[in-house]
Design an enzyme around this catalytic site. Structure first.
Site, PDB file in Angstrom:
ATOM      1  N   SER A  23       0.840  -1.217   0.000  1.00  0.00           N
ATOM      2  CA  SER A  23       0.000   0.000   0.000  1.00  0.00           C
ATOM      3  C   SER A  23       0.868   1.257   0.000  1.00  0.00           C
ATOM      4  CB  SER A  23      -0.880   0.045   1.249  1.00  0.00           C
ATOM      5  OG  SER A  23      -1.947  -0.836   1.126  1.00  0.00           O
ATOM      6  N   ARG A  27       1.489   4.283  -3.055  1.00  0.00           N
ATOM      7  CA  ARG A  27       1.301   5.709  -2.769  1.00  0.00           C
ATOM      8  C   ARG A  27       2.601   6.472  -2.988  1.00  0.00           C
ATOM      9  NH1 ARG A  27      -2.467   2.752  -0.366  1.00  0.00           N
ATOM     10  NH2 ARG A  27      -4.439   3.690   0.300  1.00  0.00           N
ATOM     11  N   ASP A 312      -7.583  -7.458   4.503  1.00  0.00           N
ATOM     12  CA  ASP A 312      -6.816  -8.358   3.627  1.00  0.00           C
ATOM     13  C   ASP A 312      -6.349  -9.614   4.351  1.00  0.00           C
ATOM     14  OD1 ASP A 312      -7.126  -6.646   1.503  1.00  0.00           O
ATOM     15  OD2 ASP A 312      -5.222  -5.616   1.821  1.00  0.00           O
TER      16      ASP A 312
HETATM   17  C1  S3P Z   1      -5.843  -0.935  -0.065  1.00  0.00           C
HETATM   18  C2  S3P Z   1      -7.081  -0.882   0.494  1.00  0.00           C
HETATM   19  C3  S3P Z   1      -7.942  -2.072   0.682  1.00  0.00           C
HETATM   20  C4  S3P Z   1      -7.156  -3.355   0.544  1.00  0.00           C
HETATM   21  C5  S3P Z   1      -6.216  -3.342  -0.614  1.00  0.00           C
HETATM   22  C6  S3P Z   1      -5.234  -2.193  -0.520  1.00  0.00           C
HETATM   23  C7  S3P Z   1      -5.078   0.311  -0.209  1.00  0.00           C
HETATM   24  O1  S3P Z   1      -8.967  -2.064  -0.299  1.00  0.00           O
HETATM   25  O2  S3P Z   1      -8.031  -4.447   0.442  1.00  0.00           O
HETATM   26  O3  S3P Z   1      -5.476  -4.556  -0.684  1.00  0.00           O
HETATM   27  O4  S3P Z   1      -3.850   0.256  -0.411  1.00  0.00           O
HETATM   28  O5  S3P Z   1      -5.683   1.388  -0.104  1.00  0.00           O
HETATM   29  P1  S3P Z   1     -10.362  -1.313  -0.052  1.00  0.00           P
HETATM   30  O6  S3P Z   1     -10.062   0.093   0.158  1.00  0.00           O
HETATM   31  O7  S3P Z   1     -11.162  -1.535  -1.306  1.00  0.00           O
HETATM   32  O8  S3P Z   1     -10.986  -1.974   1.136  1.00  0.00           O
END
Ligand code: S3P
Length: 427
Positions: A23, A27, A312
């Site tokens: 994540s 970003r 997750d």
């Molecule tokens: C993520 C947010 C989550 C997660 C994904 C990564 C992110 O999804 O399931 O693996 O990096 O913002 P959602 O925002 O759809 O719940």
């Protein structure tokens, strides 16, 4: 070919680093492409999804040099440029949703496409609020491909019906290019990496409880060293908890409360887990995690505000629950049906094949624990990376060997997974 899980070891022991947070990697590269100057990102993820974000940032004009050891430099004049082909987001929902927010506010048109799985995932959740901001998006009945036409955005106040960091990030990023103050409220706090990173880059962004506001801002370059991914660490945490005699340490893992709900659940279930050497890196809490085999794991209810903080990790938490005394009830997790697969259905069907007592509900699952998983079967990840790794960990405790179809999809988030787990196997 089906992947066979090797069982020729006695327990797990050792101290390892877990690869960088996915994540944060997405970003870091996307926001750096929006900043004027040279950003430095150390320990950028080599998993397929963040590499997809990197490729698309290059397509949109950022100058990205990958030096050795996952060290990357992103140089940008703070602007993005049109790309005359489709921007292919492959399997990555984070890439598609975050970039949609940014591209909606540009003065050029773009087309975002995805693979078969991503093309089935809901995009109405971003199209609707972006359209309220003045965006002009054509979709395939609220699914990819997304044709994002140039438009001038204006701020909105938006109360999201779901706690999703991807939707929140999409709208906050659109807010960076919109006239006025964009305000986003979510029912429960989802991971706040976007808010922390944008603030560190000088964005005019403020959070109060579940509401964040943002205004048009120029971003300063980023300088970050990315730490270990708690979502990847989760597989090792559960493995050590359920394999007798195991004791491992995972170094330098992100522990942000909006993301690390699994640690609270492990504690609640009587798991032997200790956090060592806590520190703050780039505004995020980081530490080492020590985990020991825990014969007294106990089932519990997992519901409400904690769900987005461990969304997750639910497949591997379900596996842990098969080894806990009593019942575990997972509720309020209906959004699991919108992930790379319908993770309620696929987790339940595959753990059931191994002999687990697990039932699907509308918004989660119910698991009866302390069950010996038999194995001697062929399971399927259905191309879902997190299910593939959950099944691998299950295969370490089944009575007989198991095979996993579509195991190679671990490349999406954790290409080094098998090498690292092999390095901990003793005997
Ligand atoms: C993520 C947010 C989550 C997660 C994904 C990564 C992110 O999804 O399931 O693996 O990096 O913002 P959602 O925002 O759809 O719940």
């Amino acid at each position: 070919m089906d992947y066979k899980v090797r069982k020729d070891f006695k327990y797990l022991s050792g101290c390892i680093e877990i690869p960088p947070d996915k994540s944060i990697s997405h970003r870091a590269v996307i926001f750096s492409a929006l900043a004027s100057g040279k950003s430095i990102i150390k320990n950028f993820s080599d998993a397929q999804d963040p590499q997809t974000s990197l490729r698309i940032c290059k397509n949109l004009g950022a100058d990205i040099v990958v030096k050795k050891d996952s060290y990357i430099e992103v140089t940008s004049d703070g602007k993005l440029y049109p790309y005359n082909k489709n921007l292919n987001c492959s399997n990555s929902g984070t890439t598609m949703r975050l970039l949609s927010g940014i591209l909606a506010g540009q003065n050029f048109n773009s087309i975002l496409t995805g693979d078969e799985s991503l093309s089935k995932r809901p995009m109405g959740r971003i199209i609707e609020p972006l359209t309220l901001m003045g965006a002009n998006i054509k979709s395939n009945n609220f699914h990819a491909p997304l044709e994002i036409r140039k438009s001038e955005l204006h701020a909105i106040k938006y109360c999201s019906p779901i706690a999703s960091a991807q939707v929140k990030s999409c709208i906050l990023l659109a807010g960076l290019f919109a006239q006025g103050t964009t305000e986003y409220t979510e029912p429960y706090l989802s991971r706040n990496h976007t808010e922390i990173m944008l603030k560190s880059m000088g964005a005019n962004i403020r959070t109060n409880k579940n509401t964040t506001t943002i205004e048009k801002s120029e971003l300063q370059p980023l300088n970050i060293e990315i730490f270990g991914d708690i979502s990847s660490a989760a597989f090792f945490i559960v493995a050590a908890l359920i394999i007798p005699k195991s004791k491992i340490v995972l170094k330098n893992i992100g522990l942000n409360k909006t993301r690390a709900g699994i640690i609270e659940v492990v504690k609640k279930m009587n798991g032997n887990i200790t956090i060592l050497d806590k520190k703050i890196i780039c505004g995020e809490e980081v530490g080492d995690i020590q985990i020991e085999y825990s014969p007294d794991l106990t089932g519990c209810e997992i519901s409400g505000e904690i769900i987005p903080r461990l969304i997750d990790e639910i497949p591997v938490i379900a596996l842990m629950a098969t080894q806990a005394k009593g019942q575990t009830i997972i509720k309020d997790a209906q959004d699991l049906r919108n992930k790379e697969t319908d993770r309620i259905k696929t987790t339940v069907s595959e753990l059931k094949k191994l002999g687990a007592e697990i039932e699907e509900t509308n918004d989660g699952m119910i698991i009866n624990g302390k069950i010996t998983l038999k194995g001697d079967t062929i399971t399927d990840s259905y191309t879902d990376h997190r299910l593939a790794m959950t099944l691998y960990i299950a295969g370490l405790i089944t009575e007989k060997e198991i095979s996993i179809k579509n195991f190679e999809w671990i490349k999406i988030s954790f290409p080094e997974f098998t090498k690292l787990i092999e390095s901990l196997k003793i005997g």
